[in-house]
Design an enzyme around this catalytic site. Structure first.
Site, mmCIF file in Angstrom:
data_model
loop_
_atom_site.group_PDB
_atom_site.id
_atom_site.type_symbol
_atom_site.label_atom_id
_atom_site.label_comp_id
_atom_site.label_asym_id
_atom_site.label_seq_id
_atom_site.Cartn_x
_atom_site.Cartn_y
_atom_site.Cartn_z
ATOM 1 N N LYS A 195 43.753 51.870 46.590
ATOM 2 C CA LYS A 195 44.664 51.949 45.438
ATOM 3 C C LYS A 195 45.204 53.372 45.255
ATOM 4 C CE LYS A 195 43.873 47.683 44.622
ATOM 5 N NZ LYS A 195 43.698 46.573 43.720
HETATM 6 C C1 PLP Z 1 43.038 45.312 43.682
HETATM 7 C C2 PLP Z 1 43.483 44.204 42.826
HETATM 8 C C3 PLP Z 1 42.648 43.653 41.826
HETATM 9 C C4 PLP Z 1 41.264 44.124 41.509
HETATM 10 O O1 PLP Z 1 40.472 44.364 42.575
HETATM 11 P P1 PLP Z 1 38.993 44.942 42.488
HETATM 12 O O2 PLP Z 1 38.620 44.971 43.925
HETATM 13 O O3 PLP Z 1 38.189 44.016 41.669
HETATM 14 O O4 PLP Z 1 39.033 46.306 41.869
HETATM 15 C C5 PLP Z 1 43.170 42.658 41.025
HETATM 16 N N1 PLP Z 1 44.433 42.219 41.175
HETATM 17 C C6 PLP Z 1 45.258 42.710 42.118
HETATM 18 C C7 PLP Z 1 46.653 42.186 42.188
HETATM 19 C C8 PLP Z 1 44.805 43.705 42.984
HETATM 20 O O5 PLP Z 1 45.610 44.181 43.936
#
Ligand code: PLP
Length: 383
Positions: A195
């Site tokens: 991210k």
């Molecule tokens: C990364 C992501 C999440 C959450 O991911 P985690 O691995 O739980 O932190 C939720 N929704 C979307 C669209 C994502 O790209």
């Protein structure tokens, strides 16, 4: 290289160049020092870095409150609970998302009701969402997919509670000037390693409402009220806490978030120029109407006359990582089996999901690497 390796051999030119990864976090001495400081302090959890990270994050988004949680998924779960989603409810959401946004509804035994997406922004389509609303709809859950702002203001006019999946959208800004996640609805961010900002694993929920913040803080910590003594709990909760180690890492990342976002935007611009004019290849939509994408991934849609698996294999053989991104949630085995979903329900989503490929994308990517990926894409597509 061994002493007997051929030198100056003409076959060397055809050997794969160093592989370019899909993603790569920006972690330096600043992050190391911040984490080591927490290690040496001896307080690894429930310490001062948690509120410090929350306050810095909220200030950055211009929102009143933020609660740090153990993942973006945990944040979505608590946010849905906070707006009152429960057993038997429906939540209107996008099938073109990471599976977590739909799963979080199921955690509360609510049903994710999918509606098709806009073919340009790839976000939940307003008219389709409105048509999916029923008596049982308890919330709308737009996803700012690939960091492009969903039209939150338009969804507000549906008159239902909103939970925003902003897990891909740190740094995105709505046309009205509000940062994504800054409009006051509970909005979940994710800090997995690919991210815009990472804490390894982690997440944050922003909200404009102090009572929502209090509920999030209690439910992430086993349902403990702030004024309660040790091991006294007045509601059901979870362990969705984020550690001080992770929050220290997050604070250090926030310090250079602007640079990381600017670097991602530069890489995206370089890709756009290098991939321009390839027939049938669709690039991410350009910012429009004042909306600004917070660059997360660079996802292209392949020409319809190419088999995606073959393209991905050919790219890999030439040292370029890539991945189908994202698969349609309703067509995943679990969702097919549990809800009877099938092909043809959401044609725009299905077309996009079948053609989408994420290319290598990270702040430290050089112009040379972008050029190498683009050349390889042209070569593989024969364009
Ligand atoms: C990364 C992501 C999440 C959450 O991911 P985690 O691995 O739980 O932190 C939720 N929704 C979307 C669209 C994502 O790209």
């Amino acid at each position: 290289m061994s002493a007997s390796a051929p030198r100056g051999d003409s076959t060397r030119a055809a050997a794969p160049r160093e592989a370019i990864p899909l993603a790569q976090p920006e972690l330096g001495a600043h992050e190391e020092a911040a984490v080591v400081e927490v290690l040496r302090s001896g307080q690894l959890s429930l310490g001062p870095r948690v509120p410090a990270f929350e306050q810095a994050f909220a200030a950055r988004l211009g929102v009143a409150h933020a609660s740090a949680v153990s993942s973006g998924t945990a944040g979505l779960h608590l946010a849905l609970r906070a707006v009152g989603v429960h057993d038997g409810d429906e939540v209107v959401t996008s099938p073109f998302s990471f599976v977590a946004s739909a799963n979080a509804c199921l955690f509360e035994r609510a049903r994710p009701v999918f509606a098709d997406i806009d073919p340009v922004t790839l976000n939940l389509d307003l008219a389709a969402a409105a048509a999916a609303v029923t008596q049982r709809t308890a919330a709308v859950l737009p996803v700012h997919v690939f960091g492009y702002p969903a039209d939150t203001q338009a969804f507000e006019r549906l008159g239902l509670p909103i939970v925003e999946d902003a897990c891909e959208a740190l740094g995105a800004v709505h046309g009205d000037g509000h940062p994504v996640g800054g409009r006051g609805h509970p909005a979940a961010f994710g800090f997995y390693a690919n991210k815009q900002l990472t804490t390894g694993e982690g997440g944050m929920v922003t909200t404009g409402d102090g009572s929502v913040k209090a509920r999030l803080d209690s439910e992430r910590n086993q349902g403990r009220a702030p004024d309660m003594g040790w091991l006294d709990h007045d509601r059901l909760g979870f362990n969705y806490r984020l550690s001080d180690l992770a929050c220290a890492l997050g604070l250090a990342q926030l310090d250079h978030l602007d640079d990381m976002l600017a670097a991602r935007a530069r890489v995206a611009a370089a890709y756009r120029a290098a991939l321009a004019g390839i027939e049938g290849l669709d690039l991410p939509c350009e910012d429009a109407g004042g909306d600004m994408r917070g660059w997360f991934v660079f996802v292209v849609q392949l020409p319809r006359d190419h088999a995606r698996d073959d393209v991905i294999r050919a790219l890999r053989e030439r040292g370029v990582a890539s991945k189908p991104y994202l698969p349609a949630i309703h067509l995943m085995s679990y969702y097919r089996e549990a809800f009877g979903h099938r092909e043809g329900e959401f044609p725009v989503c299905e077309d996009v999901a079948a053609r989408s490929v994420a290319l290598p994308f990270f702040p430290a990517m050089s112009e040379g690497q972008v050029a190498q990926v683009a050349e390889t894409v042209r070569e593989v597509l024969g364009r």
